[in-house]
Design a protein around this motif. Structure first.
Motif, short mmCIF file in Angstrom:
data_model
loop_
_atom_site.label_atom_id
_atom_site.label_comp_id
_atom_site.label_asym_id
_atom_site.label_seq_id
_atom_site.Cartn_x
_atom_site.Cartn_y
_atom_site.Cartn_z
N SER A 1 -37.38 -1.70 3.99
CA SER A 1 -37.58 -2.53 2.80
C SER A 1 -36.62 -3.71 2.74
CB SER A 1 -37.40 -1.68 1.54
OG SER A 1 -36.12 -1.08 1.52
N SER A 2 -35.79 -3.86 3.79
CA SER A 2 -34.81 -4.97 3.88
C SER A 2 -33.85 -4.97 2.70
CB SER A 2 -35.52 -6.32 3.97
OG SER A 2 -36.34 -6.39 5.12
N THR A 3 -33.47 -3.78 2.22
CA THR A 3 -32.60 -3.70 1.05
C THR A 3 -31.24 -3.12 1.38
OG1 THR A 3 -33.54 -1.55 0.46
CG2 THR A 3 -34.50 -3.48 -0.59
N ILE A 4 -30.23 -3.72 0.78
CA ILE A 4 -28.88 -3.15 0.79
C ILE A 4 -28.82 -2.17 -0.37
CG2 ILE A 4 -26.43 -3.64 0.55
CD1 ILE A 4 -27.03 -6.46 1.67
N THR A 5 -28.60 -0.90 -0.06
CA THR A 5 -28.64 0.12 -1.10
C THR A 5 -27.40 0.05 -1.98
OG1 THR A 5 -27.59 1.79 0.32
CG2 THR A 5 -30.00 1.63 0.41
N GLY A 6 -27.53 0.57 -3.18
CA GLY A 6 -26.40 0.58 -4.11
C GLY A 6 -26.39 1.85 -4.93
N ARG A 7 -25.19 2.25 -5.37
CA ARG A 7 -25.03 3.41 -6.24
C ARG A 7 -24.30 2.95 -7.50
NH1 ARG A 7 -25.98 4.27 -1.40
NH2 ARG A 7 -24.43 2.67 -0.97
N ASP A 8 -24.81 3.36 -8.64
CA ASP A 8 -24.33 2.88 -9.92
C ASP A 8 -22.82 3.05 -10.05
OD1 ASP A 8 -24.14 1.96 -12.46
OD2 ASP A 8 -25.30 3.55 -13.41
N GLY A 9 -22.10 1.91 -10.08
CA GLY A 9 -20.65 1.94 -10.25
C GLY A 9 -19.86 1.74 -8.98
N ASP A 10 -20.52 1.74 -7.83
CA ASP A 10 -19.80 1.54 -6.56
C ASP A 10 -19.31 0.11 -6.42
OD1 ASP A 10 -20.10 4.11 -5.69
OD2 ASP A 10 -21.30 3.62 -3.93
N GLY A 11 -18.20 -0.05 -5.68
CA GLY A 11 -17.76 -1.36 -5.24
C GLY A 11 -18.01 -1.48 -3.74
N ILE A 12 -18.56 -2.59 -3.29
CA ILE A 12 -18.84 -2.77 -1.87
C ILE A 12 -18.42 -4.16 -1.41
CG2 ILE A 12 -20.77 -1.13 -1.79
CD1 ILE A 12 -22.70 -3.47 -1.94
N ASN A 13 -18.17 -4.26 -0.12
CA ASN A 13 -17.95 -5.55 0.52
C ASN A 13 -19.09 -5.78 1.50
OD1 ASN A 13 -16.74 -7.01 3.19
ND2 ASN A 13 -15.92 -7.91 1.33
N ILE A 14 -19.67 -6.97 1.46
CA ILE A 14 -20.81 -7.30 2.32
C ILE A 14 -20.45 -8.49 3.20
CG2 ILE A 14 -23.23 -8.00 2.39
CD1 ILE A 14 -23.52 -6.78 -0.42
N VAL A 15 -20.60 -8.30 4.50
CA VAL A 15 -20.43 -9.38 5.46
C VAL A 15 -21.80 -9.72 6.03
CG1 VAL A 15 -19.43 -10.09 7.66
CG2 VAL A 15 -18.06 -8.74 6.06
N ILE A 16 -22.19 -10.99 5.94
CA ILE A 16 -23.44 -11.47 6.52
C ILE A 16 -23.09 -12.48 7.60
CG2 ILE A 16 -25.62 -12.67 6.10
CD1 ILE A 16 -25.42 -11.73 3.18
#
Length: 249
Positions: A147-162
């Motif tokens: 689905s070309s999606t970056i998953t997420g969980r309610d309240g998580d902090g993430i760092n994304i490198v593209i």
């Protein structure tokens, strides 16, 4: 049948029903602990719960909170916490719930690039190469390539490198714009612009790193990387590195 016998049978049935309703079940013991529903006692055998692969575990429909299985791929017990499967491993620390994964596209190359122009498109990444041995123990995947999606969980902090390479198809200056689309009601967030100086067929290296937090909308819809440009540009060698920096409380 005598009246005495009928009364005796009736009393026995009532006693049995009372025991069935109010007593505990004991296996290997005649005196189950009163605080238990089921008391299994043995000095020579153990309790064997359902064993299955990770794929089979993930196919369980609407698992109940607290459901327990043994994952034969991971060689560990897992329980469902209401949102995901969590490993029951001894000595879990904060490090078990942070970590990263790397997803590399294998479709678009310098010889066969993805072409973007003035129409906004989803940045493709088929996750042909995945390095996720360091992802958190309760995260199945950070990126769903179907689905070309970056998953997420309610309240998580993430760092994304593209990361990718970009090659303009014009001699004029052009500009790439990237966003993360998490769907309604929020839409596109974390906008990034990248200006490519004049130079037809000149290769440029794009690298963007940003910290994000994922709440209910991101968890429900996922985040999709969108890209648009002011002129025709070739894009290839696409890569995402996603890290959880904080586990939701």
């Amino acid at each position: 049948m005598s009246r005495f016998l009928r009364i005796s049978i009736g009393i026995s049935i009532l006693f049995f029903l009372q025991q069935s309703i109010y007593s505990q079940v004991g296996i290997g013991t005649t005196v189950p602990d009163p605080s238990s529903v089921l008391d299994v006692s043995s000095t020579t055998q153990g309790l064997l719960i359902p064993r299955m692969t990770t794929a089979q575990r993930n196919l369980i429909a609407t698992p109940a909170v607290g459901l327990l299985i043994f994952d034969t791929d991971e060689s560990t017990f897992c329980f469902y916490d209401g949102a995901s499967w969590v490993k029951l491993s001894a000595g879990n620390t904060a490090n078990d719930y942070t970590g990263w994964a790397d997803y590399v596209d294998g479709t678009y190359t310098s010889a066969s690039p993805f072409v973007v122009s003035t129409t906004k498109l989803t940045l493709p990444n088929d996750a042909d190469v995945v390095r996720d041995s360091q992802k958190p123990i309760d995260v199945t995947t950070f990126y769903d390539s179907t689905s070309s999606t970056i998953t997420g969980r309610d309240g998580d902090g993430i760092n994304i490198v593209i990361e990718f390479k970009a090659r303009p198809n014009t001699t004029s200056e052009s500009r790439l714009t990237l966003t993360i689309d998490i769907g309604a009601p929020v839409g596109e967030i974390y906008k990034r612009d990248f200006v490519l100086n004049k130079g037809n067929d000149v290769e440029h290296y794009y690298l963007s790193s940003f910290n994000a937090y994922t709440l209910g909308t991101w968890q429900a819809n996922g985040g999709i990387v969108k890209v648009v440009s002011t002129a025709s540009i070739d894009i290839y060698d696409i890569r995402y590195v996603i890290t959880r920096t904080h586990k939701a409380r």
